[in-house]
Design a protein around this motif. Structure first.
Motif, short mmCIF file in Angstrom:
data_model
loop_
_atom_site.label_atom_id
_atom_site.label_comp_id
_atom_site.label_asym_id
_atom_site.label_seq_id
_atom_site.Cartn_x
_atom_site.Cartn_y
_atom_site.Cartn_z
N ASP A 67 0.81 -1.21 0.00
CA ASP A 67 0.00 0.00 0.00
C ASP A 67 0.85 1.27 0.00
O ASP A 67 0.32 2.37 -0.15
N ASP A 68 2.15 1.14 0.19
CA ASP A 68 2.99 2.32 0.30
C ASP A 68 3.00 3.06 -1.04
O ASP A 68 3.50 2.57 -2.04
N SER A 69 2.45 4.25 -1.04
CA SER A 69 2.31 5.02 -2.26
C SER A 69 3.33 6.14 -2.37
O SER A 69 3.21 7.01 -3.23
N ALA A 70 4.34 6.17 -1.49
CA ALA A 70 5.30 7.27 -1.47
C ALA A 70 5.91 7.48 -2.85
O ALA A 70 6.38 6.53 -3.48
N PHE A 105 -5.99 3.77 -5.90
CA PHE A 105 -7.33 3.30 -6.24
C PHE A 105 -7.68 2.01 -5.49
O PHE A 105 -8.78 1.86 -4.96
N VAL A 106 -6.74 1.08 -5.44
CA VAL A 106 -6.98 -0.17 -4.70
C VAL A 106 -7.03 0.10 -3.20
O VAL A 106 -7.84 -0.49 -2.48
N THR A 107 -6.20 1.03 -2.71
CA THR A 107 -6.20 1.35 -1.28
C THR A 107 -7.55 1.90 -0.85
O THR A 107 -8.04 1.58 0.24
N ILE A 108 -8.16 2.73 -1.68
CA ILE A 108 -9.47 3.29 -1.36
C ILE A 108 -10.48 2.17 -1.11
O ILE A 108 -11.25 2.20 -0.15
N PHE A 109 -10.45 1.14 -1.97
CA PHE A 109 -11.44 0.08 -1.85
C PHE A 109 -11.08 -0.95 -0.79
O PHE A 109 -11.93 -1.68 -0.31
N SER A 110 -9.80 -1.02 -0.40
CA SER A 110 -9.40 -2.00 0.60
C SER A 110 -9.37 -1.39 2.01
O SER A 110 -9.04 -2.07 2.97
N LEU A 148 -8.75 2.01 -16.19
CA LEU A 148 -7.30 1.93 -16.07
C LEU A 148 -6.83 0.63 -16.70
O LEU A 148 -7.43 -0.43 -16.48
N PHE A 149 -5.75 0.70 -17.47
CA PHE A 149 -5.23 -0.49 -18.14
C PHE A 149 -3.72 -0.56 -17.97
O PHE A 149 -3.04 0.47 -17.99
N ALA A 150 -3.20 -1.78 -17.83
CA ALA A 150 -1.76 -2.03 -17.83
C ALA A 150 -1.55 -3.52 -18.00
O ALA A 150 -1.96 -4.30 -17.13
N GLY A 151 -0.96 -3.93 -19.09
CA GLY A 151 -0.73 -5.34 -19.31
C GLY A 151 -2.02 -6.15 -19.30
O GLY A 151 -2.96 -5.85 -20.02
N LYS A 152 -2.08 -7.14 -18.40
CA LYS A 152 -3.23 -8.02 -18.34
C LYS A 152 -4.30 -7.55 -17.36
O LYS A 152 -5.28 -8.25 -17.14
N GLU A 158 -16.84 3.72 -11.19
CA GLU A 158 -17.81 4.81 -11.27
C GLU A 158 -18.06 5.25 -9.83
O GLU A 158 -18.27 4.43 -8.94
N MET A 159 -18.04 6.56 -9.58
CA MET A 159 -18.27 7.02 -8.22
C MET A 159 -18.91 8.41 -8.23
O MET A 159 -18.78 9.16 -9.20
N GLU A 160 -19.58 8.71 -7.14
CA GLU A 160 -20.22 10.02 -7.00
C GLU A 160 -20.21 10.39 -5.52
O GLU A 160 -20.49 9.55 -4.66
N ARG A 161 -19.87 11.62 -5.24
CA ARG A 161 -19.88 12.08 -3.86
C ARG A 161 -20.71 13.34 -3.76
O ARG A 161 -20.42 14.35 -4.39
N ARG A 162 -21.77 13.25 -2.96
CA ARG A 162 -22.57 14.42 -2.58
C ARG A 162 -22.41 14.54 -1.06
O ARG A 162 -21.40 15.00 -0.59
N ARG A 163 -23.39 14.09 -0.32
CA ARG A 163 -23.21 14.04 1.13
C ARG A 163 -22.36 12.84 1.52
O ARG A 163 -21.62 12.87 2.49
N LYS A 164 -22.50 11.74 0.76
CA LYS A 164 -21.74 10.54 1.02
C LYS A 164 -21.13 10.05 -0.28
O LYS A 164 -21.57 10.40 -1.37
N LEU A 165 -20.11 9.23 -0.14
CA LEU A 165 -19.44 8.66 -1.30
C LEU A 165 -20.08 7.32 -1.64
O LEU A 165 -20.23 6.45 -0.80
N VAL A 166 -20.49 7.16 -2.90
CA VAL A 166 -21.02 5.90 -3.38
C VAL A 166 -20.32 5.58 -4.70
O VAL A 166 -19.84 6.48 -5.40
N GLY A 167 -20.25 4.30 -5.02
CA GLY A 167 -19.59 3.94 -6.26
C GLY A 167 -19.50 2.45 -6.43
O GLY A 167 -19.98 1.67 -5.59
N LYS A 168 -18.85 2.04 -7.51
CA LYS A 168 -18.66 0.62 -7.78
C LYS A 168 -17.33 0.42 -8.50
O LYS A 168 -16.82 1.33 -9.17
N LEU A 169 -16.75 -0.77 -8.32
CA LEU A 169 -15.44 -1.09 -8.87
C LEU A 169 -15.47 -2.46 -9.52
O LEU A 169 -16.10 -3.39 -9.01
N TYR A 170 -14.79 -2.56 -10.67
CA TYR A 170 -14.56 -3.86 -11.30
C TYR A 170 -13.07 -3.98 -11.56
O TYR A 170 -12.45 -3.06 -12.09
N ALA A 171 -12.47 -5.09 -11.15
CA ALA A 171 -11.05 -5.33 -11.38
C ALA A 171 -10.87 -6.69 -12.05
O ALA A 171 -11.54 -7.66 -11.69
N ARG A 172 -9.98 -6.72 -13.03
CA ARG A 172 -9.73 -7.97 -13.75
C ARG A 172 -8.24 -8.14 -13.98
O ARG A 172 -7.53 -7.21 -14.32
#
Length: 207
Positions: A67-70, A105-110, A148-152, A158-172
Motif C-alpha cells: 500500500d505504500d504510495s510514497a 485506487f486499490v487502497t481506497i477500496f481496501s 485503467l489499463f496495464a498489461g493483463k 464509477e463514483m459520486e460524492r454528494r453528502r456521502k461517497l457511493v460507487g462501484k469497482l470492477y477489477a480484472r
C-alpha cells in the motif's frame, strides 16, 4: 471574449476522503482556447494537471506493505472540458491520464474490506494509463466511465460524492475478476459474473 494560458503551482497540498489523507505537489497548466468574460463560460480543453510526490496515508491500522504510495505520480489531461464560473457544476469534461500504478485506487477500496491477494498484486503493475469522465461542483464530485489499463489488468470505476461517497469497482487480471461497491457499510465481493454485475449495478444503489 478571451483566450490564454495560466499556470499554478502548489506544494504539500493535502486532501481527505473518509479515513484517507492524500498529500503531494500539484502543477496546473490551464489552457483557454476560448472564453466569455461576461457569462463565465470557458473552453479549457487541453489543460493539464500534474501530481508529484504523492502519498496516501491511511487511518486504518490494517495495512499491507504494497500500500505504500510514497512518490506516486499522475499526469492528467482534459481532452475536452468546459468550465462555468458560478454554476452548480463548474467543471465537466473528458480526462486522459497516466499514473505510476494503481496503489491509491486499490487502497481506497481496501480501506474497510479485505480484497483477494491477486487484486492486491495489481499494486505492483506499472505504468498505468486510462480515461474518465468528470463533473465537479460545489456539492458534487462525479467520475464516470473510469478505466485503467496495464498489461493483463483492467480496473473500471464509477463514483459520486454528494453528502456521502457511493460507487462501484470492477477489477480484472487475466481471467480473474471481481466487483464491489464503494461507500459506508460492508459490501460483498462479486466474484462470479463480476463484469455482468458491474454493468448492471447502478452507481447510487446500496446493498
Amino acid at each position: 471574449t478571451c483566450h490564454g494560458e495560466l499556470e499554478l503551482r502548489a506544494g504539500a497540498v493535502h486532501a481527505t476522503m473518509d479515513d484517507l489523507t492524500l498529500r503531494g505537489d500539484v502543477v496546473v497548466h490551464a489552457r483557454v482556447p476560448a472564453g466569455d468574460l461576461q457569462t463565465g463560460a470557458y473552453d479549457i480543453s487541453g489543460s493539464t494537471l500534474q501530481l508529484r510526490h504523492v502519498r496516501v496515508v491511511s487511518g486504518s491500522s490494517k495495512r499491507h506493505g504494497k500500500d505504500d504510495s510514497a512518490g506516486w505520480w499522475a499526469d492528467m489531461k482534459l481532452v475536452r472540458a468546459k468550465a462555468a464560473v458560478g454554476a452548480p457544476i463548474f467543471l465537466q469534461g473528458q480526462l486522459a491520464l497516466k499514473v505510476r500504478d494503481s496503489v491509491p485506487f486499490v487502497t481506497i477500496f481496501s480501506e474497510k474490506r479485505k480484497l483477494p491477494s491477486w487484486v492486491r498484486g495489481l499494486l505492483d503493475v506499472r505504468p498505468v494509463s486510462g480515461s474518465a469522465g468528470v463533473q465537479v461542483g460545489d456539492k458534487v464530485l462525479k467520475v464516470t466511465k473510469f478505466q485503467l489499463f496495464a498489461g493483463k489488468f483492467e480496473i473500471l470505476l464509477e463514483m459520486e460524492r454528494r453528502r456521502k461517497l457511493v460507487g462501484k469497482l470492477y477489477a480484472r487480471f487475466g481471467k480473474l475478476g471481481l466487483g464491489t461497491r464503494l461507500g459506508e457499510g460492508k459490501h460483498p465481493l462479486h466474484l462470479l459474473n463480476a463484469r455482468n454485475w458491474y454493468n448492471a449495478e447502478p452507481v447510487g444503489h446500496h446493498d
